[in-house]
Design a protein around this motif. Structure first.
Motif, PDB file in Angstrom:
ATOM      1  N   UNK A 163       0.828  -1.160   0.182  1.00 38.15           N
ATOM      2  CA  UNK A 163       0.081  -0.021   0.125  1.00 38.15           C
ATOM      3  C   UNK A 163       0.969   1.165  -0.181  1.00 38.15           C
ATOM      4  N   UNK A 164       1.943   1.284   0.663  1.00 32.36           N
ATOM      5  CA  UNK A 164       3.060   2.329   0.694  1.00 32.36           C
ATOM      6  C   UNK A 164       3.553   2.516  -0.711  1.00 32.36           C
ATOM      7  N   UNK A 165       3.921   1.577  -1.390  1.00 29.50           N
ATOM      8  CA  UNK A 165       4.383   1.672  -2.704  1.00 29.50           C
ATOM      9  C   UNK A 165       3.312   2.067  -3.689  1.00 29.50           C
ATOM     10  N   UNK A 166       2.281   1.772  -3.243  1.00 28.00           N
ATOM     11  CA  UNK A 166       1.119   2.226  -4.357  1.00 28.00           C
ATOM     12  C   UNK A 166       0.897   3.770  -4.181  1.00 28.00           C
ATOM     13  N   UNK A 167       0.921   4.052  -2.967  1.00 29.30           N
ATOM     14  CA  UNK A 167       0.833   5.719  -2.623  1.00 29.30           C
ATOM     15  C   UNK A 167       2.026   6.426  -3.329  1.00 29.30           C
ATOM     16  N   UNK A 168       2.986   5.959  -3.071  1.00 25.30           N
ATOM     17  CA  UNK A 168       4.276   6.787  -3.444  1.00 25.30           C
ATOM     18  C   UNK A 168       4.698   6.667  -5.079  1.00 25.30           C
ATOM     19  N   UNK A 169       4.347   5.609  -5.604  1.00 24.37           N
ATOM     20  CA  UNK A 169       4.717   5.338  -6.909  1.00 24.37           C
ATOM     21  C   UNK A 169       3.746   5.677  -8.120  1.00 24.37           C
ATOM     22  N   UNK A 170       2.359   5.489  -7.439  1.00 27.67           N
ATOM     23  CA  UNK A 170       1.390   5.458  -8.176  1.00 27.67           C
ATOM     24  C   UNK A 170       0.355   6.445  -8.083  1.00 27.67           C
ATOM     25  N   UNK A 171      -0.080   7.051  -6.695  1.00 31.36           N
ATOM     26  CA  UNK A 171      -1.281   7.588  -6.483  1.00 31.36           C
ATOM     27  C   UNK A 171      -0.842   9.277  -6.110  1.00 31.36           C
ATOM     28  N   UNK A 172       0.199   9.475  -5.748  1.00 32.33           N
ATOM     29  CA  UNK A 172       0.526  10.723  -5.428  1.00 32.33           C
ATOM     30  C   UNK A 172       0.771  11.798  -6.617  1.00 32.33           C
ATOM     31  N   UNK A 173      -0.102  12.907  -6.281  1.00 33.71           N
ATOM     32  CA  UNK A 173      -0.207  13.965  -7.424  1.00 33.71           C
ATOM     33  C   UNK A 173      -1.377  13.706  -8.247  1.00 33.71           C
ATOM     34  N   UNK A 174      -1.956  12.481  -8.292  1.00 30.94           N
ATOM     35  CA  UNK A 174      -3.000  12.363  -9.129  1.00 30.94           C
ATOM     36  C   UNK A 174      -4.545  12.287  -8.420  1.00 30.94           C
ATOM     37  N   UNK A 175      -5.826  12.540  -9.158  1.00 29.23           N
ATOM     38  CA  UNK A 175      -6.803  12.636  -8.604  1.00 29.23           C
ATOM     39  C   UNK A 175      -7.328  11.224  -8.519  1.00 29.23           C
ATOM     40  N   UNK A 176      -7.416  10.631  -7.339  1.00 30.97           N
ATOM     41  CA  UNK A 176      -7.614   9.287  -6.560  1.00 30.97           C
ATOM     42  C   UNK A 176      -9.012   9.116  -6.598  1.00 30.97           C
ATOM     43  N   UNK A 177      -9.793   8.243  -7.168  1.00 30.34           N
ATOM     44  CA  UNK A 177     -10.994   7.966  -6.860  1.00 30.34           C
ATOM     45  C   UNK A 177     -10.986   6.460  -5.949  1.00 30.34           C
ATOM     46  N   UNK A 234      -6.904   7.997 -11.179  1.00 28.35           N
ATOM     47  CA  UNK A 234      -6.545   6.873 -11.041  1.00 28.35           C
ATOM     48  C   UNK A 234      -7.863   6.116 -10.146  1.00 28.35           C
ATOM     49  N   UNK A 235      -8.524   5.169 -10.434  1.00 28.88           N
ATOM     50  CA  UNK A 235      -9.533   4.277  -9.783  1.00 28.88           C
ATOM     51  C   UNK A 235      -8.882   3.060  -9.056  1.00 28.88           C
ATOM     52  N   UNK A 236      -9.105   3.125  -7.580  1.00 22.63           N
ATOM     53  CA  UNK A 236      -8.513   2.104  -6.645  1.00 22.63           C
ATOM     54  C   UNK A 236      -9.685   1.646  -5.794  1.00 22.63           C
ATOM     55  N   UNK A 237      -9.520   0.276  -5.639  1.00 23.23           N
ATOM     56  CA  UNK A 237     -10.367  -0.492  -4.786  1.00 23.23           C
ATOM     57  C   UNK A 237      -9.732  -0.091  -3.276  1.00 23.23           C
ATOM     58  N   UNK A 238     -10.402   0.492  -2.299  1.00 17.37           N
ATOM     59  CA  UNK A 238      -9.628   0.941  -1.104  1.00 17.37           C
ATOM     60  C   UNK A 238     -10.248  -0.189   0.120  1.00 17.37           C
ATOM     61  N   UNK A 239      -9.475  -1.104   0.438  1.00 11.34           N
ATOM     62  CA  UNK A 239      -9.608  -2.201   1.078  1.00 11.34           C
ATOM     63  C   UNK A 239      -9.309  -1.853   2.822  1.00 11.34           C
ATOM     64  N   UNK A 240     -10.091  -2.364   3.366  1.00 15.04           N
ATOM     65  CA  UNK A 240      -9.878  -2.151   4.930  1.00 15.04           C
ATOM     66  C   UNK A 240      -9.021  -3.002   5.532  1.00 15.04           C
ATOM     67  N   UNK A 241      -8.861  -4.216   4.895  1.00 14.06           N
ATOM     68  CA  UNK A 241      -7.939  -5.322   5.559  1.00 14.06           C
ATOM     69  C   UNK A 241      -6.650  -4.757   6.031  1.00 14.06           C
ATOM     70  N   UNK A 242      -5.625  -5.419   6.637  1.00 14.98           N
ATOM     71  CA  UNK A 242      -4.687  -4.511   7.153  1.00 14.98           C
ATOM     72  C   UNK A 242      -3.446  -4.488   6.202  1.00 14.98           C
ATOM     73  N   UNK A 243      -2.469  -3.790   6.345  1.00 13.28           N
ATOM     74  CA  UNK A 243      -1.532  -3.488   5.588  1.00 13.28           C
ATOM     75  C   UNK A 243      -0.314  -4.476   5.595  1.00 13.28           C
ATOM     76  N   UNK A 244       0.129  -4.681   6.482  1.00 11.00           N
ATOM     77  CA  UNK A 244       1.483  -5.693   6.685  1.00 11.00           C
ATOM     78  C   UNK A 244       1.646  -6.262   7.929  1.00 11.00           C
ATOM     79  N   UNK A 245       2.770  -6.969   8.183  1.00 14.09           N
ATOM     80  CA  UNK A 245       2.636  -7.539   9.596  1.00 14.09           C
ATOM     81  C   UNK A 245       3.256  -6.534  10.635  1.00 14.09           C
ATOM     82  N   UNK A 246       3.758  -5.527  10.010  1.00 15.00           N
ATOM     83  CA  UNK A 246       4.249  -4.559  10.738  1.00 15.00           C
ATOM     84  C   UNK A 246       3.369  -2.976  10.676  1.00 15.00           C
TER      85      UNK A 246
END
Length: 492
Positions: A110-124, A173-185
């Motif tokens: 989720x962090x990679x998605x945010x920084x590489x793909x979403x930041x600066x775009x209009x996210x739906x 950018x259209x994304x499915x926003x899942x409420x499941x947890x991000x990672x073990x950390x």
């Protein structure tokens, strides 16, 4: 105010600083899709997993992305710049342990998605307990039909695109926003990372009891997601959901509410999207869309069920908020090809229709059965349910499941998935459920094994039934086995 599509800013598809990403757990739906997006952005991608099956194994092969079979420290000898740890990976995994021992740079998908793909775009971003995958796929397709060429990331294969992801130079950018947890950390939900500008929250109803201790914690996850939407964004809120009606007005963003129900749920004076003159049939659904007292237009869609009318209203409201072309939106609704495993007809033999659906929460089960009855009026519904998810197997949901199957003429309940994880106090009791259905006059059986279900059920089927198979897993390939057995019994 609607944000004009003409304000879209072009984005370079290829990264200015290509890196090597290594994905541990690359075969999952989200991770394989991320692998494809990173590859499309110009990065080098490797990974590892075990027992990867189609469609993700096929998708990775088609993309030419190499991954190691099995987890091992040697997989890291490719010296990646960043290791992405899938949320199914936990301490004790020998490859993860090597990442930690070697002090390698690691992060979550989720962090990679945010920084590489979403930041600066209009996210739906599409969130909610039910309907996320269908609504995300539908939103991506109507924006495509409206000429906006969106990027997308979906938790399933969108049949119109034949893919679960796409990267374009569009601002959207259209994304499915899942409420499941991000990672073990990072035990916070993935959706908190997704920078929503336009956020759809269809509904909120306690789920994922393995992640959230109670309903209050679950509600908080969505309250914080809603709080992320900026003032110049839009919250598209499902007003049929009582929790959503409570949380929505606390948003800083303008609200576009939608509802299938009557006007009694309208609270707070928000503009509301509603449907009237709804007509269901085997070929789909027709209805008229209203925004307040104004007629937005008539809609025809292959989708069926009240919940899919809500999904349509949600994406129309989101599309309007960015000024999308209405004719294009209507055409997208008309030509939508759904998502695999969402009321998917797997075949028809001897007049028996076999359907596959991902439903596992009691509300989703009830609404899916209702939708099947609306699509095939007058045909008996035989519901075959595998309680596979953590929620589905918990005793506190047992009474809700008892009521959820009211619309089915016949119920077959399969065995719990990994019953050793539960105690008599925490697990659903299948025999109690079956006894309750029988006491209400409904034919019902507890048949733990998929092959035994096929052997017992097929001789009962006379033609005209709709066999609705519901599971969020593979269920032993029961769909194909049902169709094969029906075919063998046809004499052909």
């Amino acid at each position: 105010m609607p944000q004009s599509a003409s304000n879209a800013r072009p984005h370079a598809i290829h990264a200015a600083n290509p890196r090597h990403y290594h994905l541990i757990g690359i075969g999952g739906t989200a991770m394989a899709s991320l692998a494809g997006l990173l590859r499309a952005a110009g990065h080098r991608v490797t990974g590892s997993d075990e027992a990867v099956y189609p469609p993700m194994s096929t998708q990775l092969a088609d993309l030419g992305i190499h991954y190691a079979e099995g987890y091992a420290p040697a997989n890291l000898d490719v010296n990646p710049d960043i290791v992405v740890v899938g949320n199914a990976i936990s301490r004790g995994n020998e490859e993860l342990e090597a990442v930690l021992d070697r002090r390698m740079h690691y992060t979550a998908a989720a962090v990679v998605i945010k920084e590489e793909l979403l930041r600066g775009r209009h996210v739906l971003a599409v969130a909610g307990t039910h309907g996320k995958t269908t609504t995300t796929s539908l939103l991506a397709w109507i924006l495509e039909s409206a000429g906006l060429n969106p990027s997308f990331l979906i938790g399933g294969i969108a049949e119109n695109f034949g893919s679960s992801f796409r990267l374009t130079d569009s601002d959207y950018f259209v994304i499915e926003a899942d409420e499941y947890d991000t990672a073990y950390f990072d035990k916070g939900p993935k959706m908190w990372h997704y920078l929503p500008v336009t956020a759809i929250v269809n509904n909120i109803e306690f789920d994922h009891a393995d992640i959230y201790r109670d309903e209050e914690a679950y509600r908080f996850a969505f309250a914080r997601f809603i709080n992320l939407v900026p003032r110049n964004g839009t919250l598209v809120a499902g007003w049929d959901s009582p929790i959503m009606r409570e949380l929505g007005p606390k948003a800083f963003a303008p609200i576009e509410s939608f509802a299938y129900g009557d006007d009694s749920v309208a609270e707070g004076g928000h503009p509301r999207w509603t449907a009237r003159d709804v007509s269901f049939g085997e070929q789909g659904t027709r209805f008229t869309v209203l925004h307040g007292d104004e007629v937005w237009g008539d809609v025809q869609t292959p989708l069926t069920g009240a919940f899919n009318v809500r999904n349509c209203l949600a994406v129309i409201a989101a599309a309007e908020s960015i000024g999308a072309d209405r004719d294009g939106v209507r055409e997208g609704l008309r030509t939508f090809a759904s998502v695999k495993r969402r009321m998917e007809v797997r075949g028809e033999v001897r007049g028996v229709t076999v359907m596959d659906d991902f439903a596992h929460h009691p509300t989703a089960v009830r609404e899916t059965i209702d939708a099947v009855r609306q699509r095939y009026p007058g045909r008996p519904v035989v519901a075959v349910f595998e309680p596979r998810s953590y929620t589905a197997q918990r005793r506190e949901f047992q009474d809700a499941y008892r009521d959820a199957f009211a619309g089915a003429e016949r119920v077959v309940l399969a065995g719990l998935f990994h019953p050793e994880r539960y105690t008599a106090e925490t697990a659903m009791n299948p025999l109690e459920l079956v006894d309750a259905w029988r006491a209400a006059g409904k034919p019902a059986d507890f048949i733990p094994d998929p092959d035994e279900i096929v052997a017992r059920l097929v001789p009962e089927l006379r033609g005209g039934e709709v066999v609705l198979v519901m599971s969020n897993g593979g269920f032993g390939g029961i769909h194909g086995k049902l169709l094969d057995a029906l075919g063998q019994g046809s004499g052909g």
